[in-house]
Design an enzyme around this catalytic site. Structure first.
Site, short mmCIF file in Angstrom:
data_model
loop_
_atom_site.label_atom_id
_atom_site.label_comp_id
_atom_site.label_asym_id
_atom_site.label_seq_id
_atom_site.Cartn_x
_atom_site.Cartn_y
_atom_site.Cartn_z
N GLU A 1 0.82 -1.21 0.00
CA GLU A 1 0.00 0.00 0.00
C GLU A 1 0.86 1.26 0.00
O GLU A 1 1.93 1.30 0.61
CB GLU A 1 -0.94 0.03 1.20
CG GLU A 1 -0.27 0.25 2.53
CD GLU A 1 -1.22 0.70 3.62
OE1 GLU A 1 -1.47 1.91 3.73
OE2 GLU A 1 -1.70 -0.17 4.38
N LYS B 1 -8.13 -4.08 10.32
CA LYS B 1 -6.84 -3.50 10.69
C LYS B 1 -6.97 -2.96 12.11
O LYS B 1 -7.70 -1.99 12.34
CB LYS B 1 -6.48 -2.39 9.70
CG LYS B 1 -5.33 -1.49 10.13
CD LYS B 1 -5.18 -0.34 9.15
CE LYS B 1 -4.23 0.72 9.67
NZ LYS B 1 -4.07 1.84 8.70
#
Length: 215
Positions: free
Chosen positions: A45, A134
């Site tokens: 990412e 997350k």
């Protein structure tokens, strides 16, 4: 992608460590990502607060999107999400739990990992279509906190602590025993301007720590 599918994805099961390349530039993205992919990383990412992040993500998708699940982090609202989706990104990671972002990203088939900390946030994120959770910031809580939440979360949901995760087999083992399925790696893996030799060293240390954490 449904939550229960993500945990069985090859990109996740081979090495469930998300490389967070905060601060990377478009000039660095391909050499850095290529190096990480060669070391076995398949989830990459680029946080949107990096310089010219959308350009970096576009390059990443075009050049390496067939070799890894790549996309954006720090996606905090739908306007930012739409810009990310336009690049063809397949990974959307957020620091917060924004139902609109999760729903839209899930509708577009992205692997979606929203930042959560409470049971309410976790279950709301899953109802909206999150691929996994997350847990952020992980260094603010002990593994026993994740263990307590794991007791009520669906067993098939992937939980990834992020924030303050070191290349430390014991730290990883403690979180794994509490129910973590993987981790997000930030500045311990990559810092802006880092040379590739150091990146390889860091990537291998994290990979080895992950392997040892299962012993």
């Amino acid at each position: 992608m449904l939550p229960e599918q993500f945990i069985n994805e090859d990109a996740f099961t081979s090495l469930p460590l998300v490389a967070i390349l905060r601060g990377i530039t478009p000039e660095e993205i391909i050499p850095v990502a290529t190096t990480l992919i060669a070391e076995g990383y398949r989830l990459i990412e680029v946080p949107l607060n990096s310089p010219n992040a959308l350009i970096s993500i576009t390059h990443l998708v075009k050049e390496l999107g067939d070799q890894a699940i790549v996309g954006a982090g720090t996606v905090t609202n739908v306007a930012h999400l739409e810009s990310v989706l336009a690049t063809g990104a397949r990974l959307v990671v957020t620091p917060n739990m924004n139902p609109e972002v999760i729903r839209r990203a899930a509708q577009c088939g992205c692997v979606t990992l929203p930042g959560v900390m409470t049971a309410t946030e976790a279950f709301t994120a899953l109802e909206c279509g999150a691929s996994g959770l997350k847990f952020f910031p992980a260094d603010s809580v002990e593994p026993r906190y994740l263990k307590a939440l794991r007791a009520v979360l669906p067993t098939q949901v992937a939980c990834l602590p992020v924030g303050g995760i070191n290349a430390d087999a014991k730290q990883m083992a403690d979180f794994r025993q509490a129910g973590a399925n993987g981790f997000g790696l930030g500045s311990g893996l990559y810092k802006p301007g880092m040379d590739l030799e150091q990146l390889i060293k860091n990537a291998r240390q994290y990979r080895d720590a992950w392997a040892l954490s299962n012993n």
